[in-house]
Scaffold this motif. Structure first.
Motif: not given
Length: 380
Positions: A77-80, A128-132, A138-139, A221-222
């Motif tokens: 969640w910090m990365a998001t 955008i929050g869901f995509e992040n 993924a990363m 989504v993007h």
């Protein structure tokens, strides 16, 4: 196929300036009636600045996120949160931009009611929050070079959403781009291995599979988000001045940040942040600097994207983003020791070929629109 000078009058033009485009020709619904004014040197300089912001941001953000995970960071969640937390930086240019900064603003239709605009921004912010979140997973589970190449499939998804939402034409060259990029991602999926050098969570075939699924889902989504941004400027706000671009960018990212911050608190991951910073491989200061760099890089990429959408189209912005395809894997090899395998080289070349297919279509559209405008002027 949508392209810059076709879309520009549609977003910025007034209803009274469309009669010279030959309204009976439905194949080219947005003739460049004011194209020369919009596509002069100044327009191209501004587009180039937007492209550089997008490319630099999209090149650095995945690399810094990988540095966060590789150096001991583990809070999803910090990365998001970091992906959208850079929006306060845009308050300065927004405050310095007067409401009537552009003379063309007086010619634009009045935007929709504030409530409708706010509702659209909230909806886009949630997406955008869901995509992040999906990009964070993924990363974590994929090497950054593989992530970058798979994420390039967003151009294929963008071609579909641009057709369905923005009514853009799908030509043979665009379809070729879609197919080539799709095969490029499939080739990477089949050729991925544990030796590719992902982060701490990248081991295991199930996690690699989840990484591919998350990347492809986030790419879809993007593409949807970009098409919705284009529709928002065109049909809801009905304006594309710098002030409106900044307002939409700030509003949507503020919503995404609020969602990520609430999830960070609700999950309890915030309790581990001090220990995570203290144990960070390069020190607590580097921990803060890395997350700040992620926030700035993603914000630059996001602002460049939205500005390109406002000036041109969602597909144009997505095509620009694919220019990072050959850049990020090379940087990942240099920074993190990712292996540049033969499969990745072939996938990278296929992605570049898909990009060039669209660029050539853009060139053909420009020439055809110019010829059509010349015929209209000759008949007049």
């Amino acid at each position: 196929m949508a392209h810059a000078h076709e879309i520009q009058p549609q977003i910025r033009g007034s209803p009274g300036h469309e009669e010279s485009g030959g309204g009976d020709d439905r194949e080219w619904p947005e003739p460049a009636t004011r194209g020369p004014n919009r596509r002069g040197i100044r327009w191209w300089v501004l587009v180039l600045v937007d492209m550089l912001m997008l490319l630099c941001g999209e090149a650095m953000a995945p690399l810094l996120t990988r540095l966060y995970f590789n150096s001991g960071g583990g809070s999803m969640w910090m990365a998001t949160l970091a992906q959208s937390a850079g929006w306060p930086l845009l308050l300065v240019p927004l405050l310095l931009t007067p409401a009537a900064a552009a003379a063309v603003a007086a010619e634009e239709p009045q935007p929709a009611a504030a409530g409708k605009v706010a509702a659209v921004c909230v909806g886009l912010g949630l997406l955008i929050g869901f995509e992040n979140l999906m990009y964070s997973y993924a990363m974590l589970y994929l090497p950054v070079s593989t992530f970058s190449l798979v994420a390039a499939t967003q151009l294929a998804f963008s071609a579909v959403t641009s057709r369905l939402i923005n009514a853009r034409r799908l030509t043979a060259l665009v379809l070729n781009s879609v197919v080539v990029l799709t095969f490029s991602a499939a080739l990477l999926a089949m050729g991925s291995s544990d030796s590719d050098g992902g982060g701490a969570g990248a081991s295991g075939s199930k996690k690699r599979a989840l990484g591919f699924v998350m990347t492809l889902s986030a790419a879809a989504v993007h593409a949807l988000i970009l098409s919705l941004f284009e529709a928002t400027f065109e049909k809801v706000i009905k304006a594309s001045t710098l002030r409106w671009v900044l307002t939409v960018e700030i509003s949507t990212n503020a919503v995404a940040t609020a969602v990520a911050a609430a999830a960070l608190l609700a999950s309890g991951q915030w309790r581990a942040i001090p220990g995570e910073a203290a144990a960070f491989e390069h020190g607590a200061a580097a921990y803060v600097a890395t997350l700040a760099g992620v926030a700035v890089a993603w914000e630059a990429a996001s602002l460049g994207t939205v500005r390109l959408i406002a000036r041109a189209s969602s597909l144009f912005a997505n095509v620009t983003g694919t220019l990072d395809v050959p850049l990020v894997p090379v940087l990942a090899v240099a920074m993190f020791g990712d292996r540049m395998t033969g499969i990745k080289v072939v996938a990278m070349l296929m992605a570049v070929w898909g990009f060039l297919s669209y660029v050539y279509q853009h060139y053909l559209d420009d020439r055809r629109a110019a010829k059509r405008k010349g015929r209209s002027q000759a008949q007049a």
